[in-house]
Scaffold this active site. Structure first.
Site, short mmCIF file in Angstrom:
data_model
loop_
_atom_site.label_atom_id
_atom_site.label_comp_id
_atom_site.label_asym_id
_atom_site.label_seq_id
_atom_site.Cartn_x
_atom_site.Cartn_y
_atom_site.Cartn_z
N LYS A 24 -3.04 4.00 -3.43
CA LYS A 24 -4.04 4.93 -3.94
C LYS A 24 -3.47 6.32 -4.20
CE LYS A 24 -7.82 2.77 -1.44
NZ LYS A 24 -7.47 1.99 -0.30
N ASP A 77 0.85 -1.19 0.00
CA ASP A 77 0.00 0.00 0.00
C ASP A 77 0.88 1.24 0.00
OD1 ASP A 77 -2.35 -1.28 -0.01
OD2 ASP A 77 -2.78 -1.04 2.12
N MET A 107 -7.64 9.38 9.52
CA MET A 107 -8.30 9.89 8.31
C MET A 107 -9.16 11.11 8.61
SD MET A 107 -9.17 6.28 6.42
CE MET A 107 -9.14 5.18 7.83
N1 SAH Z 1 -3.54 0.53 9.09
C1 SAH Z 1 -3.04 1.87 9.33
C2 SAH Z 1 -4.11 2.92 9.11
C3 SAH Z 1 -4.57 3.03 7.68
S1 SAH Z 1 -5.80 4.24 7.45
C4 SAH Z 1 -2.45 1.95 10.73
O1 SAH Z 1 -2.65 1.03 11.53
O2 SAH Z 1 -1.76 2.93 11.03
C5 SAH Z 1 -4.86 5.62 6.89
C6 SAH Z 1 -4.74 6.66 7.97
O3 SAH Z 1 -3.80 6.26 8.94
C7 SAH Z 1 -4.25 8.00 7.49
O4 SAH Z 1 -5.28 8.77 6.93
C8 SAH Z 1 -3.74 8.60 8.77
O5 SAH Z 1 -4.81 9.06 9.57
C9 SAH Z 1 -3.15 7.39 9.46
N2 SAH Z 1 -1.71 7.25 9.22
C10 SAH Z 1 -1.09 6.23 8.60
N3 SAH Z 1 0.25 6.41 8.62
C11 SAH Z 1 0.47 7.57 9.28
C12 SAH Z 1 1.63 8.29 9.66
N4 SAH Z 1 2.87 7.87 9.39
N5 SAH Z 1 1.46 9.44 10.34
C13 SAH Z 1 0.25 9.90 10.68
N6 SAH Z 1 -0.89 9.25 10.35
C14 SAH Z 1 -0.78 8.11 9.66
#
Ligand code: SAH
Length: 246
Positions: free
Chosen positions: A56, A35, A168
């Site tokens: 995406k 991803d 998000m």
């Molecule tokens: N599975 C992922 C979340 C995926 S949804 C997890 O457990 O972290 C995608 C959202 O995750 C983004 O919109 C943001 O809100 C958050 N996110 C993912 N990576 C991030 C990062 N390095 N810093 C801040 N927010 C992050």
């Protein structure tokens, strides 16, 4: 032996936050499907694998979920060791559960490897202890974005007394504020907005519930970011030691 797919969490970005199990899966992978929130630096553990980006972002149109699932199935059925690598933890807003169910229904064994989810890492990197004793008795992870645009029960969240970690949320800051204020949360509740948690590009914007929208605008907050909302944001515990690879 049944064909198998590993659903692996790549953590929030810092490659040193990968688990040993994730590294083991990557080392034996023949196909790695990633991803876009996965830091490409973690691919140093799978130089042997064919890497397929199914993200995406980056101006590409999103790869349809059905296509991703069929691709995993095809490679697994051909006997290849497939790793599906997701940002953070595969089962925290990562569709890990739905992909696992679908694969199992198609006769594929699935092994899930936890990753450190962005909300936990982001808070720690910014010196926030999410369940600080005497301050917060819990933490609630929520997404501000839903498939059907249904509203969260903001009043329950506002009154639940737990620290909120919102995923998000960047495009929905105004709705989050309105929901929590209407739900009875105090306007002075501290808020931290953390962008690119655990990466060298990490940035943090501190605010409160009343001013978070304007402060985020002035700061230029952009995705990916998490919001931490709660009294614990007002405390400053030690910052995590962050040693970046490379
Ligand atoms: N599975 C992922 C979340 C995926 S949804 C997890 O457990 O972290 C995608 C959202 O995750 C983004 O919109 C943001 O809100 C958050 N996110 C993912 N990576 C991030 C990062 N390095 N810093 C801040 N927010 C992050």
């Amino acid at each position: 032996m049944n064909a198998k797919v590993w659903l692996v969490g790549a953590g929030p970005g810092d490659p040193e936050l990968l688990t040993l199990k994730a590294v083991r899966a990557l080392r034996q992978a023949e196909v790695v499907m990633i991803d876009d929130l996965v830091n490409p630096a973690v691919l140093e553990y799978c130089p042997q694998a064919r890497v397929i980006a199914v993200g995406k972002r980056g101006g590409c149109r999103s790869t349809p979920q059905a296509f991703i699932q069929r691709l995993m199935l095809r490679h697994a059925r051909q006997g290849r060791c497939v790793v599906r690598l997701k940002g953070g933890d595969p089962c925290i807003f990562g569709r890990g559960g739905e992909e696992a169910l679908w694969l199992q229904r198609h006769g594929i064994d699935v092994e899930v490897v936890n990753g450190i989810t962005a909300g936990l890492a982001g808070a720690t990197q910014c010196g926030i202890s999410l369940t600080s004793r005497g301050v917060s008795r819990g933490v609630t992870l929520v997404t501000a974005h839903t498939q059907d645009d249904s509203e969260l029960n903001w009043a329950a969240l506002a009154q639940g007394g737990t620290t909120l970690v919102v995923y998000m949320g960047v495009a929905r800051l105004a709705e989050i504020r309105r929901g929590l204020l209407d739900g009875g949360m105090t306007p002075t509740m501290p808020v931290a907005m953390i962008e690119n948690a655990s990466l060298p590009t990490q940035r943090e914007c501190r605010s409160d519930l009343l001013r978070m929208v304007e402060d985020a605008q002035g700061f230029g907050l952009s995705s990916p970011a998490i919001l931490v909302i709660g009294e614990v944001v007002g405390e400053q515990v030690a910052r995590a030691l962050r040693v970046m690879a490379g």
